[in-house]
Write a protein that holds these residues in place. Structure first.
Motif, mmCIF file in Angstrom:
data_model
loop_
_atom_site.group_PDB
_atom_site.id
_atom_site.type_symbol
_atom_site.label_atom_id
_atom_site.label_comp_id
_atom_site.label_asym_id
_atom_site.label_seq_id
_atom_site.Cartn_x
_atom_site.Cartn_y
_atom_site.Cartn_z
ATOM 1 N N SER D 45 22.325 60.021 13.902
ATOM 2 C CA SER D 45 23.128 58.831 14.174
ATOM 3 C C SER D 45 22.548 57.725 13.303
ATOM 4 N N ALA D 46 23.367 57.170 12.406
ATOM 5 C CA ALA D 46 22.844 56.211 11.429
ATOM 6 C C ALA D 46 23.001 54.776 11.918
ATOM 7 N N ILE D 47 22.069 53.935 11.485
ATOM 8 C CA ILE D 47 22.163 52.508 11.807
ATOM 9 C C ILE D 47 23.193 51.882 10.872
ATOM 10 N N CYS D 48 24.110 51.124 11.469
ATOM 11 C CA CYS D 48 25.176 50.487 10.707
ATOM 12 C C CYS D 48 24.816 49.030 10.445
ATOM 13 N N GLY D 49 25.285 48.513 9.337
ATOM 14 C CA GLY D 49 25.052 47.104 9.017
ATOM 15 C C GLY D 49 25.598 46.164 10.074
ATOM 16 N N SER D 50 26.530 46.665 10.893
ATOM 17 C CA SER D 50 27.071 45.796 11.944
ATOM 18 C C SER D 50 26.212 45.813 13.202
ATOM 19 N N ASP D 51 25.302 46.772 13.327
ATOM 20 C CA ASP D 51 24.489 46.850 14.549
ATOM 21 C C ASP D 51 23.709 45.555 14.800
ATOM 22 N N PRO D 52 23.071 44.973 13.779
ATOM 23 C CA PRO D 52 22.410 43.678 14.040
ATOM 24 C C PRO D 52 23.377 42.598 14.527
ATOM 25 N N HIS D 53 24.645 42.650 14.087
ATOM 26 C CA HIS D 53 25.632 41.690 14.604
ATOM 27 C C HIS D 53 25.843 41.916 16.104
ATOM 28 N N LEU D 54 25.829 43.183 16.529
ATOM 29 C CA LEU D 54 25.950 43.461 17.955
ATOM 30 C C LEU D 54 24.743 42.898 18.706
ATOM 31 N N ALA D 55 23.576 43.003 18.093
ATOM 32 C CA ALA D 55 22.378 42.446 18.722
ATOM 33 C C ALA D 55 22.507 40.933 18.885
ATOM 34 N N GLU D 56 23.250 40.328 17.964
ATOM 35 C CA GLU D 56 23.446 38.877 18.061
ATOM 36 C C GLU D 56 24.557 38.504 19.035
ATOM 37 N N GLY D 57 25.222 39.502 19.604
ATOM 38 C CA GLY D 57 26.244 39.218 20.611
ATOM 39 C C GLY D 57 27.648 39.059 20.067
ATOM 40 N N PHE D 58 27.923 39.612 18.862
ATOM 41 C CA PHE D 58 29.248 39.445 18.246
ATOM 42 C C PHE D 58 30.354 39.932 19.167
ATOM 43 N N PHE D 59 30.140 41.095 19.800
ATOM 44 C CA PHE D 59 31.199 41.664 20.638
ATOM 45 C C PHE D 59 30.903 41.539 22.136
ATOM 46 N N GLY D 60 29.825 40.822 22.512
ATOM 47 C CA GLY D 60 29.507 40.694 23.932
ATOM 48 C C GLY D 60 28.012 40.553 24.113
ATOM 49 N N THR D 61 27.594 40.055 25.288
ATOM 50 C CA THR D 61 26.177 39.711 25.459
ATOM 51 C C THR D 61 25.545 40.369 26.677
ATOM 52 N N ASP D 62 26.269 41.268 27.342
ATOM 53 C CA ASP D 62 25.674 41.910 28.522
ATOM 54 C C ASP D 62 24.798 43.082 28.102
ATOM 55 N N VAL D 63 23.511 42.922 28.209
ATOM 56 C CA VAL D 63 22.594 44.006 27.837
ATOM 57 C C VAL D 63 22.379 44.931 29.026
ATOM 58 N N PRO D 64 22.000 46.200 28.824
ATOM 59 C CA PRO D 64 21.827 46.814 27.499
ATOM 60 C C PRO D 64 23.175 47.177 26.872
ATOM 61 N N ILE D 65 23.232 47.027 25.546
ATOM 62 C CA ILE D 65 24.414 47.427 24.783
ATOM 63 C C ILE D 65 24.054 48.684 23.999
ATOM 64 N N GLY D 66 24.638 49.818 24.404
ATOM 65 C CA GLY D 66 24.350 51.072 23.704
ATOM 66 C C GLY D 66 24.871 51.019 22.281
ATOM 67 N N LEU D 67 24.141 51.657 21.384
ATOM 68 C CA LEU D 67 24.478 51.589 19.963
ATOM 69 C C LEU D 67 24.855 52.977 19.422
ATOM 70 N N GLY D 68 25.382 52.970 18.188
ATOM 71 C CA GLY D 68 25.549 54.235 17.477
ATOM 72 C C GLY D 68 26.981 54.699 17.350
ATOM 73 N N HIS D 69 27.524 54.640 16.153
ATOM 74 C CA HIS D 69 28.895 55.123 15.953
ATOM 75 C C HIS D 69 29.047 55.884 14.636
ATOM 76 N N GLU D 70 27.914 56.171 13.969
ATOM 77 C CA GLU D 70 27.963 56.967 12.737
ATOM 78 C C GLU D 70 27.130 58.207 13.019
ATOM 79 N N LEU D 71 27.782 59.269 13.420
ATOM 80 C CA LEU D 71 26.973 60.383 13.923
ATOM 81 C C LEU D 71 27.554 61.740 13.578
ATOM 82 N N SER D 72 26.680 62.718 13.656
ATOM 83 C CA SER D 72 27.073 64.122 13.513
ATOM 84 C C SER D 72 26.383 64.912 14.619
ATOM 85 N N GLY D 73 26.869 66.110 14.864
ATOM 86 C CA GLY D 73 26.247 66.914 15.906
ATOM 87 C C GLY D 73 26.946 68.242 16.059
ATOM 88 N N VAL D 74 26.715 68.839 17.223
ATOM 89 C CA VAL D 74 27.241 70.171 17.493
ATOM 90 C C VAL D 74 27.974 70.127 18.832
#
Lengths: 356, 356, 356, 356
Positions: D45-74
């Motif tokens: 699961s890769a860190i996205c350049g937008s993840d720090p924006h999420l940390a700044e509360g771009f899409f909301g401020t209720d923590v914890p905010i789960g991360l990760g949308h660039e991923l592979s798996g089985v």
């Protein structure tokens, strides 16, 4: 040759008469007739919304600046090689004040609007005659009068605006500004698939004219809340296509808010040289994915403009007519805003085409 | 549940009554209401030009084959999770008989017309009720009656045809075939920028109907020389857009000749399985650079079809109405060709919307 | 002026030597240098796949028919007004054998490929010099040799083919025919987003050449089952873009089967005048919604063809070079098919540009 | 289930450690497996350049905010009805963190990027497992490793950017910003017809990386005059396509000047909520006729992103790998800017696909 010209640089609206721009009728030398050229005895030449900008020195300040690029007339003479589109002396014609060279990189890439020699044949057409390259001249259909035909050029602008909207049938459309380009764009978009077609315009007469020519709705941005109205008209979706034909810095600010997600916004007017519109990239290009674009000039649109002229209702846009020698009064009338369009009769020509 | 169905495979036009396809009203089991489904009490369900093809076994031969995919009605019940587009019991609706799965490769590539599960919710709608997934259901605007609303689906076909034409305002347009799709396409192209709009159709009543709804010209391909007429109408240029809505092997042969250089030709009907049109690549794709394409089904076009419904004149397309139990007579009327469209009234519902 | 020409009409492949078409070198009068013209001393002039069609009388049968429209050279003289694109004597150039008039309706509508005066400046360029209008002449970039530069014109064809594909990055692409246009189209599509890029070609050397220049896969339509191979390569999806560069009636028949649903099929070659391809409308335009189109000539593509020349690998397409006086042998070599491209050295000019 | 999350809102770059945003690994409840859902054991699961924006509360401020949308798996488990795209337990997959509902107006209009229920299945994927609707899951080709496959989502963004450029082969292209989206866009535009491909980026390592992956030129906007360089590179024409992948208010200001007349400018990043770019309508939309647009999310691009993955060189974008429990250090590395991309190994899975 008698020609209407800017004789003093300045705003035509300047309340200080000593600083105000001036329009007069002056004698210009005859334009030479090259081998591929066509001399047109001008019937009608309309005042363009950009003419006052020329008076203010937008494109240069050396007076006199000859005016007139929306015209119709009758072919008076043909250069010896002007045979490529079959013109004959006596043909009723209109045309494009710009000649595209065909040789520069933009011309060869299919973007003649950026032709590097675009001004070579831009000659004042609010005059007794105008001489153009044959590529600039279009024969009018029999069912279009010379009076209506002088609107071929602004119609081509409305057509190009329509082209750049990439409208799909059923799209909701708003037009800001009810001057001649706005009114023509309204009629063109009406016949090009618009629904919820709305004109935003502070002058009541222009709103009423729009309602007579196919607008579904009109908004007075002064007395009404345009955001709420836009929301009602589009059931909260916003307009899929928004066209600015106002050129007004104040008016353009609100247009991005009434655009739908994914909408196209066309800036179809001239704007003050130094005006910078604040553009919120996050709201409008990122979250709403708007597309913003504009229109400079309109090559390639003339054949279709000619084709749609008979479908447009041009009577109200050609009701205010002045003789050439009364050009100063004609421009005063234009500035008064009483009519969206004022036309100069450059010669009194009996029209064999459809009367208007 | 009473449902109109093909009860015997065969041509509905077969002169031999013993071999002729048959339409009847049979009892079908109720369609289950899944959690995201919507049950619609059907008001009107129109006969489609493709229904006789179904009777001939185009998509299968196991009878009974339930019919009906052009319908309007009122929401009768909602599955517990059918809340994504805000539908309420009692809403006046129309819709798309196809559900797109959203999961297969075409759906995810933005080409839902090729959805691999497109038939999962294709249920007969010429019935007392039909149950669809919520994604198939559209609320009708207040100013569209239930009677007109049953034409949402064929209107979406006309919209998709219009989309694929890539028309620019002012393009010259010819339509071949004056059946319901041809008539709707004519009205849609009229409002989408067509000039020299011409219908080619052998039946006089259909040509006259076209002239009442915006055709500039009509051509009778039997008694007139369509090539000469096309040449006159387009001043030798040919049509920039040619649409076939006839599905007739004989009619489509001549359409490439009347197309302008660079034109787009849309095959917008169903054609016999085994019909091969001879295509001269040198004349039409090399020298004329025509673009040929077609339309299967019409996802993405419904929201705009809904938007333009109030702009269309649908009275003549909905004047022949039969009750559900008279479906056999309705199909006889359809086959007679007297009306371009025949409608089945599936329930007698008081319409709170605009009356027609 | 020494010029390569068709001296007898007939197929260059005719086994009967007395009926076979003939190519020779004849003296043609010098071409006049008009005021906007440019005289080019020709360095290289390549044989085009269409030249044998000219020998067969495709465009006329009055011999001698001067040949040559894929050429590079050095500016030798300029007309007194040939100044619009800044050319200087000594400039290394290539160009377009067609001049577009700029005045006829197609030129003014942005469809110069249909220019009504397209042949006015089409002069044989397999000659010591050629004289063109300045609008036909393009200065070569410093990093493109005169030898490579003679392929500007066929590269423009490949660019226009690419334009008409409307490819989106990642689309699967198949090209039928590994002659010069096929090879150039392959390289252009490789750099324009193709995946699963496949050449279908019966000659092994041409398949191998394609593999050296970016093909992912090749298919021999003689020894392999091209339908099964296409299915494997595209995992059952078919190709999103199919380009025919073969001109072969036999080869084009199968291309619609290997196209994906919704695919674009470009007919990018010349076809026999009387060849009619049977087109099943139901299967290919209705159910698969294919788009079929073609390419005649390629205005607007030259600036970008010039821009991509340095990115192409043109060595193998310019390895077979003959002197002007050996033109007959050059055409024999062309007909032998040993090299996909044969080039005539019209003058021995020292090349200041990148050597090849 | 162990999940990487924002545990305190704040800038990850805040020099004041007490105010700085924090990233941690927390236990989240298992995501439910609905009938059409797919449970994926996450490989990378890769860190996205937008993840720090999420940390700044771009899409909301209720923590914890789960991360990760660039991923592979089985694939670990399938809901009972998750059969529409043929997935099997054990399949190597990647996907789209967004599910499109298919029912709202934007989904039905073909603009899923504006889906009204887009967040329904947006679940944190920097976790041991993630559970998605089957429509979000794509099987990886055999020749793409799980490590490379986690870049499917950012590749889809680059593909959508490429789509919106409307590039024609040979167009000159500049990209501003050499982060992961900029680097991917560079590779995608390289394979999609770009010439004069130029990266504008102040960090030397990123410029060098671009040169290794197909950039023709790089510009350091700090030490170089980017206007003069752009002029040299494009021979005074400007870039036909300009892509911003920087998101930097300072960087975007100059991009309109280096755009060619008629160019398309794509804003392909996130921008500060309150940043307003001053846009001179006269210079850029009227005289230059630029088209400005942006990209929010990228439906429809995934199938082609999957198709081009094997053609991209992803080694340098996947060289910095941290274990799930070291997520804090991984984000520190991301913030350090040493690598354009940092990847979290969520599980240690033996990869049956191509090794990287």
């Amino acid at each position: 040759m008698r020609t209407v010209a800017v004789t003093r640089i300045g705003s035509l609206r300047d309340p200080d008469a000593t600083a105000r721009g001036q329009i007069g009728v002056v004698d210009f030398p005859d334009q030479p007739l090259g081998p591929e050229d066509v001399r047109i005895r001008v019937a009608y030449s309309a005042i363009c919304g950009s003419d006052p900008h020329l008076a203010e020195g937008f494109f240069g300040t050396d007076v006199p600046i000859g005016l007139g690029h929306e015209l119709s007339g009758v072919v008076e003479a043909l250069g010896e090689k002007a045979h490529r589109n079959g013109l004959q002396v006596g043909d009723r014609v209109a045309g494009n004040f710009l000649r595209f060279c065909g040789t520069c990189t933009p011309c060869r890439a299919g973007t003649q609007q950026f032709c590097e020699h675009i001004q070579d044949y831009n000659r004042p057409g609010m005059a007794e005659t105008v001489t153009w390259h044959e590529s600039q001249v279009y024969r009018l259909p029999d069912d279009v009068s010379l009076l209506h035909g002088c609107l071929l050029e602004p119609t081509s602008v409305a057509v190009r605006i329509a082209d750049k909207t990439d409208i799909q049938v059923g799209d909701r459309v708003a037009i800001c500004g009810g001057g001649p380009i706005g009114q023509l764009a309204l009629q063109v978009m009406r016949m090009h698939g618009a629904t919820s077609l709305t004109l935003i315009e502070p002058i009541a007469e222009r709103r009423e004219m729009a309602l007579r020519h196919g607008a579904d709705e009109v908004i007075d941005p002064i007395s009404e809340d345009q955001y709420r109205r836009a929301d009602e008209i589009t059931r909260g979706q916003g307009f899929d296509v928004v066209i600015d034909a106002s050129g007004s810095p104040r008016a353009v600010r609100g247009l991005l808010e009434i655009a739908a997600k994914g909408a196209t916004v066309i800036y179809g007017a001239m704007y003050p040289h130094d005006f910078e519109m604040p553009l919120n990239l996050s709201d409008f290009l990122y979250l709403k994915e708007l597309t913003l674009t504009g229109v400079f000039v309109s090559p390639y649109a003339f054949p279709r403009a000619l084709q749609i002229l008979p479908y447009l209702d041009l009577d109200e846009l050609t009701q205010s007519v002045f003789d050439l020698e009364d050009a100063t009064e004609a421009f005063d009338m234009h500035i008064s805003g009483r009519y969206p369009k004022v036309v100069i009769r450059c010669n009194d020509i009996t029209d064999s085409g459809s009367t208007s």
